[in-house]
Design a protein around this motif. Sequence first.
Motif, PDB file in Angstrom:
ATOM      1  N   MET A 127       9.273   5.905 -33.295  1.00 25.88           N
ATOM      2  CA  MET A 127      10.173   4.641 -32.887  1.00 25.88           C
ATOM      3  C   MET A 127      11.672   5.056 -33.510  1.00 25.88           C
ATOM      4  O   MET A 127      12.511   4.616 -32.728  1.00 25.88           O
ATOM      5  CB  MET A 127       9.640   3.384 -33.460  1.00 25.88           C
ATOM      6  N   LEU A 128      11.728   5.244 -34.712  1.00 30.18           N
ATOM      7  CA  LEU A 128      12.998   5.389 -35.254  1.00 30.18           C
ATOM      8  C   LEU A 128      13.698   6.521 -34.390  1.00 30.18           C
ATOM      9  O   LEU A 128      14.884   6.573 -34.162  1.00 30.18           O
ATOM     10  CB  LEU A 128      12.959   5.961 -36.728  1.00 30.18           C
ATOM     11  N   TRP A 129      13.226   7.695 -34.482  1.00 28.87           N
ATOM     12  CA  TRP A 129      14.069   8.868 -33.823  1.00 28.87           C
ATOM     13  C   TRP A 129      14.196   8.642 -32.312  1.00 28.87           C
ATOM     14  O   TRP A 129      15.126   8.934 -31.995  1.00 28.87           O
ATOM     15  CB  TRP A 129      12.940  10.386 -33.959  1.00 28.87           C
ATOM     16  N   LEU A 130      13.212   8.159 -31.600  1.00 33.14           N
ATOM     17  CA  LEU A 130      13.500   8.020 -30.237  1.00 33.14           C
ATOM     18  C   LEU A 130      14.635   6.873 -29.935  1.00 33.14           C
ATOM     19  O   LEU A 130      15.573   7.148 -29.277  1.00 33.14           O
ATOM     20  CB  LEU A 130      12.393   7.423 -29.297  1.00 33.14           C
ATOM     21  N   ALA A 131      14.645   5.750 -30.782  1.00 35.63           N
ATOM     22  CA  ALA A 131      15.482   4.618 -30.667  1.00 35.63           C
ATOM     23  C   ALA A 131      16.858   5.257 -31.152  1.00 35.63           C
ATOM     24  O   ALA A 131      17.980   4.808 -30.695  1.00 35.63           O
ATOM     25  CB  ALA A 131      15.225   3.657 -31.640  1.00 35.63           C
ATOM     26  N   MET A 132      17.003   5.958 -32.042  1.00 39.77           N
ATOM     27  CA  MET A 132      18.461   6.409 -32.482  1.00 39.77           C
ATOM     28  C   MET A 132      18.943   7.593 -31.816  1.00 39.77           C
ATOM     29  O   MET A 132      20.158   7.590 -31.145  1.00 39.77           O
ATOM     30  CB  MET A 132      18.238   7.187 -33.847  1.00 39.77           C
ATOM     31  N   LEU A 133      17.900   8.602 -30.985  1.00 36.58           N
ATOM     32  CA  LEU A 133      18.398   9.724 -30.121  1.00 36.58           C
ATOM     33  C   LEU A 133      18.853   8.805 -28.670  1.00 36.58           C
ATOM     34  O   LEU A 133      19.745   9.023 -28.021  1.00 36.58           O
ATOM     35  CB  LEU A 133      17.357  10.441 -29.910  1.00 36.58           C
ATOM     36  N   HIS A 134      18.186   7.828 -28.231  1.00 36.19           N
ATOM     37  CA  HIS A 134      18.346   6.950 -27.151  1.00 36.19           C
ATOM     38  C   HIS A 134      19.896   6.355 -27.422  1.00 36.19           C
ATOM     39  O   HIS A 134      20.686   6.440 -26.502  1.00 36.19           O
ATOM     40  CB  HIS A 134      17.080   6.166 -26.970  1.00 36.19           C
ATOM     41  N   GLY A 135      19.939   5.783 -28.401  1.00 37.00           N
ATOM     42  CA  GLY A 135      21.126   4.771 -28.638  1.00 37.00           C
ATOM     43  C   GLY A 135      22.291   5.875 -28.745  1.00 37.00           C
ATOM     44  O   GLY A 135      23.257   5.633 -28.262  1.00 37.00           O
ATOM     45  N   THR A 136      22.078   7.171 -29.459  1.00 36.66           N
ATOM     46  CA  THR A 136      23.375   7.961 -29.566  1.00 36.66           C
ATOM     47  C   THR A 136      23.367   8.625 -28.176  1.00 36.66           C
ATOM     48  O   THR A 136      24.685   8.700 -27.981  1.00 36.66           O
ATOM     49  CB  THR A 136      22.891   9.180 -30.348  1.00 36.66           C
ATOM     50  N   PHE A 158       8.376   8.762 -45.364  1.00 36.02           N
ATOM     51  CA  PHE A 158       7.398   9.756 -45.932  1.00 36.02           C
ATOM     52  C   PHE A 158       7.329   9.831 -47.309  1.00 36.02           C
ATOM     53  O   PHE A 158       6.492  10.399 -47.949  1.00 36.02           O
ATOM     54  CB  PHE A 158       7.688  11.083 -45.300  1.00 36.02           C
ATOM     55  N   THR A 159       8.296   9.224 -47.971  1.00 40.17           N
ATOM     56  CA  THR A 159       8.234   9.222 -49.430  1.00 40.17           C
ATOM     57  C   THR A 159       8.097   7.969 -50.192  1.00 40.17           C
ATOM     58  O   THR A 159       8.315   7.794 -51.259  1.00 40.17           O
ATOM     59  CB  THR A 159       9.588   9.846 -50.088  1.00 40.17           C
ATOM     60  N   PHE A 160       7.939   6.850 -49.144  1.00 44.70           N
ATOM     61  CA  PHE A 160       7.663   5.433 -49.870  1.00 44.70           C
ATOM     62  C   PHE A 160       6.336   5.508 -50.576  1.00 44.70           C
ATOM     63  O   PHE A 160       5.393   5.744 -50.234  1.00 44.70           O
ATOM     64  CB  PHE A 160       7.523   4.499 -48.567  1.00 44.70           C
ATOM     65  N   ASP A 161       6.747   4.999 -51.927  1.00 44.95           N
ATOM     66  CA  ASP A 161       5.632   4.798 -52.699  1.00 44.95           C
ATOM     67  C   ASP A 161       5.550   3.544 -53.310  1.00 44.95           C
ATOM     68  O   ASP A 161       6.537   3.164 -54.277  1.00 44.95           O
ATOM     69  CB  ASP A 161       5.717   5.822 -53.883  1.00 44.95           C
ATOM     70  N   PRO A 162       4.701   2.552 -52.980  1.00 49.62           N
ATOM     71  CA  PRO A 162       5.131   1.034 -53.774  1.00 49.62           C
ATOM     72  C   PRO A 162       4.641   1.329 -55.337  1.00 49.62           C
ATOM     73  O   PRO A 162       4.900   0.011 -55.871  1.00 49.62           O
ATOM     74  CB  PRO A 162       4.138   0.241 -52.999  1.00 49.62           C
ATOM     75  N   THR A 164      17.721  10.943 -40.962  1.00 55.41           N
ATOM     76  CA  THR A 164      17.409  11.639 -41.986  1.00 55.41           C
ATOM     77  C   THR A 164      17.114  10.689 -43.188  1.00 55.41           C
ATOM     78  O   THR A 164      15.959  10.916 -43.811  1.00 55.41           O
ATOM     79  CB  THR A 164      18.589  12.291 -42.629  1.00 55.41           C
ATOM     80  N   LEU A 165      17.682   9.742 -43.496  1.00 55.97           N
ATOM     81  CA  LEU A 165      17.321   8.779 -44.453  1.00 55.97           C
ATOM     82  C   LEU A 165      16.042   7.817 -44.095  1.00 55.97           C
ATOM     83  O   LEU A 165      15.143   7.552 -44.905  1.00 55.97           O
ATOM     84  CB  LEU A 165      18.562   7.683 -44.538  1.00 55.97           C
ATOM     85  N   GLY A 166      16.107   7.471 -42.890  1.00 54.66           N
ATOM     86  CA  GLY A 166      14.864   6.857 -42.327  1.00 54.66           C
ATOM     87  C   GLY A 166      13.581   7.623 -42.464  1.00 54.66           C
ATOM     88  O   GLY A 166      12.521   7.027 -42.699  1.00 54.66           O
ATOM     89  N   THR A 167      13.543   8.936 -42.081  1.00 56.99           N
ATOM     90  CA  THR A 167      12.547   9.874 -41.995  1.00 56.99           C
ATOM     91  C   THR A 167      12.054   9.881 -43.540  1.00 56.99           C
ATOM     92  O   THR A 167      11.005  10.199 -43.967  1.00 56.99           O
ATOM     93  CB  THR A 167      12.598  11.280 -41.568  1.00 56.99           C
ATOM     94  N   LEU A 168      13.115  10.060 -44.732  1.00 57.33           N
ATOM     95  CA  LEU A 168      12.589  10.252 -45.804  1.00 57.33           C
ATOM     96  C   LEU A 168      11.865   8.989 -46.346  1.00 57.33           C
ATOM     97  O   LEU A 168      10.982   9.118 -47.358  1.00 57.33           O
ATOM     98  CB  LEU A 168      14.131  10.655 -46.606  1.00 57.33           C
ATOM     99  N   VAL A 169      12.553   7.904 -46.005  1.00 51.71           N
ATOM    100  CA  VAL A 169      11.905   6.670 -46.531  1.00 51.71           C
ATOM    101  C   VAL A 169      10.409   6.418 -45.927  1.00 51.71           C
ATOM    102  O   VAL A 169       9.587   5.967 -46.805  1.00 51.71           O
ATOM    103  CB  VAL A 169      12.644   5.402 -45.894  1.00 51.71           C
TER     104      VAL A 169
END
Length: 152
Positions: free
Chosen positions: A83-92, A132-136, A125-130
């Motif tokens: 959703m993040l990647w497609l939305a950003m690429l679509h909007g860009t 996959f690295t999110f640790d509550p 980049t930041l969204g992907t990092l968040v």
Amino acid sequence: MSTIADPKAPRPSRPGPSRRTTRGNFELYGWVFMRGSGVILIVLIFGHLFVNLMVGEGISAIDFGFVAGKWASPFWQVWDLLMLWLAMLHGTNGVRTIINDYAEKDTTRLVLKIALYTASVLVITLGTLVIFTFDPCPPNSPADLLPSFCTA
């Protein structure tokens, strides 16, 4: 007395290098991408809204723990990543088209596109990092700072 130009006459070309000859099929691929990504985004967004708002307790249940539980599943990580990647690429791509249509000077067009692409790469980049690295429950954290569902 002034004369009005024939509206059916071809418009004079812009000065400078021709943009039409250098683009090739890129605009066609961009057009196809917009249609395909739009359809996929509809499915992803409505699935996201349904799970977050309709299933369970609705909007009142969305909090840190809800997101942490959701992102514990690889399925939801991939869902949100798509959703993040497609939305950003679509909007860009959409904003790139607007820049091409309305920015008349090559320098202005270049500066706007550099800003657009930089912002897009940063957010992706930041969204992907968040995602996959999110640790509550980070290790070695003070127990009073951890959420209630973490075992200290």
